[in-house]
Design a protein around this motif. Sequence first.
Motif, PDB file in Angstrom:
ATOM      1  N   ILE A 208       0.847  -1.206   0.000  1.00 20.77           N
ATOM      2  CA  ILE A 208       0.000   0.000   0.000  1.00 20.77           C
ATOM      3  C   ILE A 208       0.877   1.248   0.000  1.00 20.77           C
ATOM      4  O   ILE A 208       0.659   2.186  -0.777  1.00 20.77           O
ATOM      5  N   GLU A 209       1.873   1.271   0.875  1.00 19.92           N
ATOM      6  CA  GLU A 209       2.761   2.438   0.974  1.00 19.92           C
ATOM      7  C   GLU A 209       3.546   2.647  -0.318  1.00 19.92           C
ATOM      8  O   GLU A 209       3.722   3.779  -0.771  1.00 19.92           O
ATOM      9  N   SER A 210       4.005   1.542  -0.926  1.00 16.47           N
ATOM     10  CA  SER A 210       4.763   1.638  -2.176  1.00 16.47           C
ATOM     11  C   SER A 210       3.902   2.197  -3.302  1.00 16.47           C
ATOM     12  O   SER A 210       4.308   3.108  -4.040  1.00 16.47           O
ATOM     13  N   ILE A 211       2.693   1.642  -3.445  1.00 14.78           N
ATOM     14  CA  ILE A 211       1.767   2.109  -4.491  1.00 14.78           C
ATOM     15  C   ILE A 211       1.413   3.575  -4.281  1.00 14.78           C
ATOM     16  O   ILE A 211       1.402   4.370  -5.228  1.00 14.78           O
ATOM     17  N   ASN A 212       1.149   3.934  -3.035  1.00 19.54           N
ATOM     18  CA  ASN A 212       0.752   5.309  -2.750  1.00 19.54           C
ATOM     19  C   ASN A 212       1.905   6.296  -2.894  1.00 19.54           C
ATOM     20  O   ASN A 212       1.682   7.449  -3.260  1.00 19.54           O
ATOM     21  N   ASP A 213       3.143   5.845  -2.625  1.00 22.19           N
ATOM     22  CA  ASP A 213       4.309   6.700  -2.883  1.00 22.19           C
ATOM     23  C   ASP A 213       4.405   7.024  -4.373  1.00 22.19           C
ATOM     24  O   ASP A 213       4.667   8.175  -4.763  1.00 22.19           O
ATOM     25  N   ASN A 214       4.176   6.002  -5.208  1.00 20.53           N
ATOM     26  CA  ASN A 214       4.190   6.213  -6.666  1.00 20.53           C
ATOM     27  C   ASN A 214       3.077   7.162  -7.087  1.00 20.53           C
ATOM     28  O   ASN A 214       3.263   8.012  -7.962  1.00 20.53           O
ATOM     29  N   ARG A 215       1.917   6.995  -6.466  1.00 13.25           N
ATOM     30  CA  ARG A 215       0.790   7.879  -6.786  1.00 13.25           C
ATOM     31  C   ARG A 215       1.094   9.327  -6.428  1.00 13.25           C
ATOM     32  O   ARG A 215       0.781  10.246  -7.184  1.00 13.25           O
ATOM     33  N   ILE A 216       1.682   9.525  -5.255  1.00  9.77           N
ATOM     34  CA  ILE A 216       2.013  10.881  -4.825  1.00  9.77           C
ATOM     35  C   ILE A 216       3.016  11.517  -5.788  1.00  9.77           C
ATOM     36  O   ILE A 216       2.884  12.695  -6.149  1.00  9.77           O
ATOM     37  N   ASN A 217       4.012  10.732  -6.207  1.00 10.04           N
ATOM     38  CA  ASN A 217       4.997  11.251  -7.164  1.00 10.04           C
ATOM     39  C   ASN A 217       4.333  11.649  -8.480  1.00 10.04           C
ATOM     40  O   ASN A 217       4.639  12.710  -9.047  1.00 10.04           O
ATOM     41  N   LEU A 218       3.414  10.801  -8.966  1.00 12.33           N
ATOM     42  CA  LEU A 218       2.697  11.120 -10.207  1.00 12.33           C
ATOM     43  C   LEU A 218       1.818  12.355 -10.030  1.00 12.33           C
ATOM     44  O   LEU A 218       1.751  13.213 -10.911  1.00 12.33           O
TER      45      LEU A 218
ATOM     46  N   ASN B 121       2.279  14.781  -7.886  1.00 11.93           N
ATOM     47  CA  ASN B 121       3.147  15.960  -7.793  1.00 11.93           C
ATOM     48  C   ASN B 121       3.535  16.458  -9.188  1.00 11.93           C
ATOM     49  O   ASN B 121       3.478  17.663  -9.469  1.00 11.93           O
ATOM     50  N   LYS B 122       3.918  15.505 -10.076  1.00 14.50           N
ATOM     51  CA  LYS B 122       4.272  15.883 -11.447  1.00 14.50           C
ATOM     52  C   LYS B 122       3.075  16.478 -12.180  1.00 14.50           C
ATOM     53  O   LYS B 122       3.183  17.472 -12.897  1.00 14.50           O
ATOM     54  N   TYR B 123       1.911  15.829 -11.983  1.00 13.16           N
ATOM     55  CA  TYR B 123       0.692  16.292 -12.643  1.00 13.16           C
ATOM     56  C   TYR B 123       0.337  17.712 -12.216  1.00 13.16           C
ATOM     57  O   TYR B 123       0.020  18.571 -13.048  1.00 13.16           O
ATOM     58  N   TYR B 124       0.404  17.968 -10.904  1.00  7.71           N
ATOM     59  CA  TYR B 124       0.013  19.279 -10.398  1.00  7.71           C
ATOM     60  C   TYR B 124       1.041  20.361 -10.752  1.00  7.71           C
ATOM     61  O   TYR B 124       0.691  21.521 -10.903  1.00  7.71           O
TER      62      TYR B 124
END
Length: 217
Positions: free
Chosen positions: A148-158, A160-163
């Motif tokens: 969960i933490e790994s997937i969500n870390d990737n989501r946060i990175n994406l 951040n780039k998106y925003y």
Amino acid sequence: IIITVIGGVISFYAIHKYNNTILTIIDSVTTAKNIEIELQKQFNNEKVILIEGKSFSTYKQKIHEYSYNYQHIQNRLFNLSLMCKDMTGVYKKIQDFTRLYKDINDEIVSLIVNYSEMNSVNTSQLISRSISNEQKLMQIMEEIISEIESINDNRINLLNKYYIIIGFISFGMLTVFAFMLSIFSSQLLSRFKDNLEKKVKKRTEQLVLLNEKLSAS
């Protein structure tokens, strides 16, 4: 104004989406860790039942607590499944964990549910099995939390780039709007200046003609 409003709406949506994602991450990890805590409590209650269960008052109290732990874990597993439904691998692991946990619990309950049979229970063997089951379930839940933490870390990175991209687009739109407004203002000022010069020139010509007439008379 319209461009500014659009930029503001995009920024607000981005912040709202980001906050929701962060809250979902926190809730899912917190729920999984609470399941671990309840598991530890439940297995501890099982051990007390096996060791001290010949005392009816202890048996009655710990059976009640054990049932309470089980109900809490089931509810939290259900909530965790809903939170992680879009994480295919994690969702499957949670479902597998839920089935395994139910099987283990059913086995334990079948051994400790009858107080009258507590004297015939092989305590040391069951405690050893209980420890093994606890370690197995805790390890699987730790793996679920890590995923969960790994997937969500990737989501946060994406995100951040998106925003960041959305921010640049909003800034770019405002810059283009300001540039177009500047050109429009410049053209408007230029036309005003030309009209003013034409009026001055015409008025000057009229004054010259008037002076010539006056001189001739």
